[in-house]
Scaffold this active site. Structure first.
Site, PDB file in Angstrom:
ATOM      1  N   HIS A 160       0.816  -1.224   0.000  1.00 27.20           N
ATOM      2  CA  HIS A 160       0.000   0.000   0.000  1.00 27.20           C
ATOM      3  C   HIS A 160       0.845   1.268   0.000  1.00 27.20           C
ATOM      4  O   HIS A 160       0.332   2.347  -0.248  1.00 27.20           O
ATOM      5  CB  HIS A 160      -0.929   0.001   1.220  1.00 27.20           C
ATOM      6  CG  HIS A 160      -2.036  -1.016   1.124  1.00 27.20           C
ATOM      7  ND1 HIS A 160      -3.339  -0.675   0.821  1.00 27.20           N
ATOM      8  CD2 HIS A 160      -2.033  -2.361   1.257  1.00 27.20           C
ATOM      9  CE1 HIS A 160      -4.085  -1.773   0.795  1.00 27.20           C
ATOM     10  NE2 HIS A 160      -3.312  -2.805   1.064  1.00 27.20           N
ATOM     11  N   ASP A 368       3.496   9.501  -1.029  1.00 25.44           N
ATOM     12  CA  ASP A 368       2.315   8.762  -0.589  1.00 25.44           C
ATOM     13  C   ASP A 368       2.107   7.602  -1.561  1.00 25.44           C
ATOM     14  O   ASP A 368       2.283   7.778  -2.766  1.00 25.44           O
ATOM     15  CB  ASP A 368       1.081   9.682  -0.634  1.00 25.44           C
ATOM     16  CG  ASP A 368       0.107   9.394   0.500  1.00 25.44           C
ATOM     17  OD1 ASP A 368       0.025   8.232   0.926  1.00 25.44           O
ATOM     18  OD2 ASP A 368      -0.586  10.339   0.938  1.00 25.44           O
TER      19      ASP A 368
END
Ligand code: ADQ
Length: 468
Positions: A160, A368
């Site tokens: 992720h 991110d």
């Protein structure tokens, strides 16, 4: 049809949690085939003999055809595996913050030990044709541990968070072991093409991997399939929330409160990867360079508490308190505060109303994996008068959301200029950009993500077949 077994550090218990998109999508995938969600219970248990929690029972609960199976960790395992290695080594390094990493060898040992513990406990639940889907950086070596205990199942992994470039990854003393461990999976999924590129470059340069075709890598005597599977949100759930009472009430309250002003919004966990201090600096530049925004633009920054037992997060909290205090002191008026900084969680049901009432969202992480707030903001907008997204080019989401205003968050002046552009953007341009963005967020939603990953995993040639 094979059962699905999802493994993640934390699970989502339908009896307790107000689930977000990811939990909903995973549960939906589990319900389609029946299955097990396996992970840490979130609880710590002191061991009688001071050792690790091995003799401990699993907590098992079945609802319909889905079983939730969790186990407790000892405080020692939590310190080394979770705080030490996962969040003190892997999280900072994968977000390019080598300066914040603590390469204490105890952490690596604890990380390996707990992954072995996950493997041992999981093996007791597995059936021969189960398909296993492992999630995130806490569990990179899990497949290798399962394989060494004789597990022949199909196993996929999804990261992720970002995969850093090879030389940054190489700063982790155990980098070779970690990356080699990934080759025990049948399929490794990343958020973005840039992550696939970094991983490919790593194995080419550090393990002399050969690229056998698109996304097929041969190294460590194995062939591994990799790919980018950008995670999405549950758009329909989000639209429903926006139209529900709490969503509408929130929207009405914010619109009334800020009727004379334009609202800018940031919603993040309080994490150093999210670029919060840079964002406040950029907002200060906006007020300095475009004084028409004084007394008229307000930034609401929600930063939910996160990993408060990791030291770097304390420093960030203090820095944010001081930056927000200074900007309010320097620019505030009796009836206007430039920044409203809220160090708390906002209930999920209220978020869509808040997004919809905002003219501009600032999603400006320094790095991110994806960033779901960017996608939620787009889904919550009124298509006839949408707000504008200012998005960091260093968020995985930037590969998909090209019609947002993309910024380099380190360049606070450039970011201030982009915020100004978003604030004055004509309606027609906002509508055009939003419609393109919404189409993409809809096409590649969280259901698409889990379907696409699981389909690829079901079709891949299993690692073990390569060995025979
Ligand atoms: P996170 O770093 O937690 O996730 P993000 O994707 O932005 O980041 O947020 C996840 C969820 O938390 C969103 O649904 C958002 O609404 C919610 N959230 C965030 N801040 C909140 C706040 N202050 N109050 C209430 N809710 C809040 C990691 C990776 C990301 C990746 C996700 C999913 O770091 O890059 O997108 O996993 O893969």
């Amino acid at each position: 049809m094979s059962r699905l077994v999802v493994v993640s550090n934390r699970t989502s218990d339908p009896r307790k949690t107000a689930a977000g998109g990811l939990a909903v999508a995973l549960r939906e995938s589990l319900e389609q085939t029946g299955g097990v969600w396996f992970g840490w219970s979130g609880k710590l248990r002191e061991m009688v003999d001071g050792g690790t929690v091995d003799q401990n029972d699993l907590h098992v609960h079945t609802t319909g055809n889905v079983t939730l199976a969790t186990f407790d960790l000892s405080p020692e395992d939590h310190d080394t595996y979770y705080l030490g290695y996962s969040n003190g080594v892997l999280w900072p390094v994968c977000h390019y913050r080598l300066d914040l990493a603590n390469f204490d060898t105890r952490f690596a040992k604890g990380y390996r030990r707990v992954n072995q513990l996950f493997a041992r406990k999981l093996l007791t639940l597995l059936k021969p044709d189960d398909i296993i889907w492992v999630h995130d950086y806490h569990l990179i070596p899990l497949a290798a541990e399962l394989r060494s205990a004789g597990c022949n199942n199909r196993i996929g992994f999804f990261l992720h968070i970002p995969m850093p470039p090879p030389l940054i990854m190489a700063a982790i003393p155990e980098h070779e072991w970690l990356m080699r461990s990934l080759f025990a999976y049948d399929l490794v999924g990343f958020q973005a093409e840039s992550d696939v590129t970094h991983f490919t470059h790593y194995v080419e340069s550090e393990a002399r991997a050969v690229c056998l075709g698109p996304n097929h890598l041969r190294a460590f005597d194995r062939t591994l399939q990799v790919g980018a599977y950008p995670i999405g949100i549950d758009v329909d759930e989000f639209v429903r929330l926006a139209q529900a009472k709490e969503g509408r009430d929130m929207f009405a309250r914010m619109r009334e409160e800020y009727s004379r002003r334009r609202l800018l919004l940031g919603v993040d966990r309080l994490d150093y990867s999210k670029g919060l201090p840079h964002r406040i600096h950029a907002f200060r530049q906006l007020l300095e360079r475009y004084p028409e925004n004084r007394d008229s633009a307000t930034l609401i920054q929600i930063a939910s508490p996160s990993r408060e037992d990791v030291g770097a997060y304390d420093d960030l909290r203090r820095e944010m308190d001081s930056l927000c205090g200074a900007i309010n002191g320097d620019f505030g008026e009796l009836d206007w505060m430039p920044v409203r900084y809220i160090h708390r969680n906002v209930a999920r049901k209220r978020l869509p109303g808040l997004y919809r009432a905002s003219r501009v969202a600032l999603v400006t992480p320094l790095r991110d994996g994806m960033n779901l707030v960017a996608k939620e903001f787009i889904a919550a907008q009124d298509p006839a008068d949408p707000g504008m997204l200012v998005l960091s080019r260093f968020a995985g989401a930037a590969e998909q959301l090209k019609e947002a205003l993309l910024v380099n968050p380190y360049d606070t002046q450039g970011t201030a200029d982009a915020i100004q552009r978003a604030l004055v953007m004509p309606l027609a341009e906002r509508i055009d950009r939003h419609s393109a963005l919404l189409n993409r967020v809809r096409e590649q939603d969280v259901h698409w993500w889990s379907r696409t990953f699981l389909k690829a995993l079901a079709e891949v040639e299993p690692v073990l077949a390569q060995m025979s």
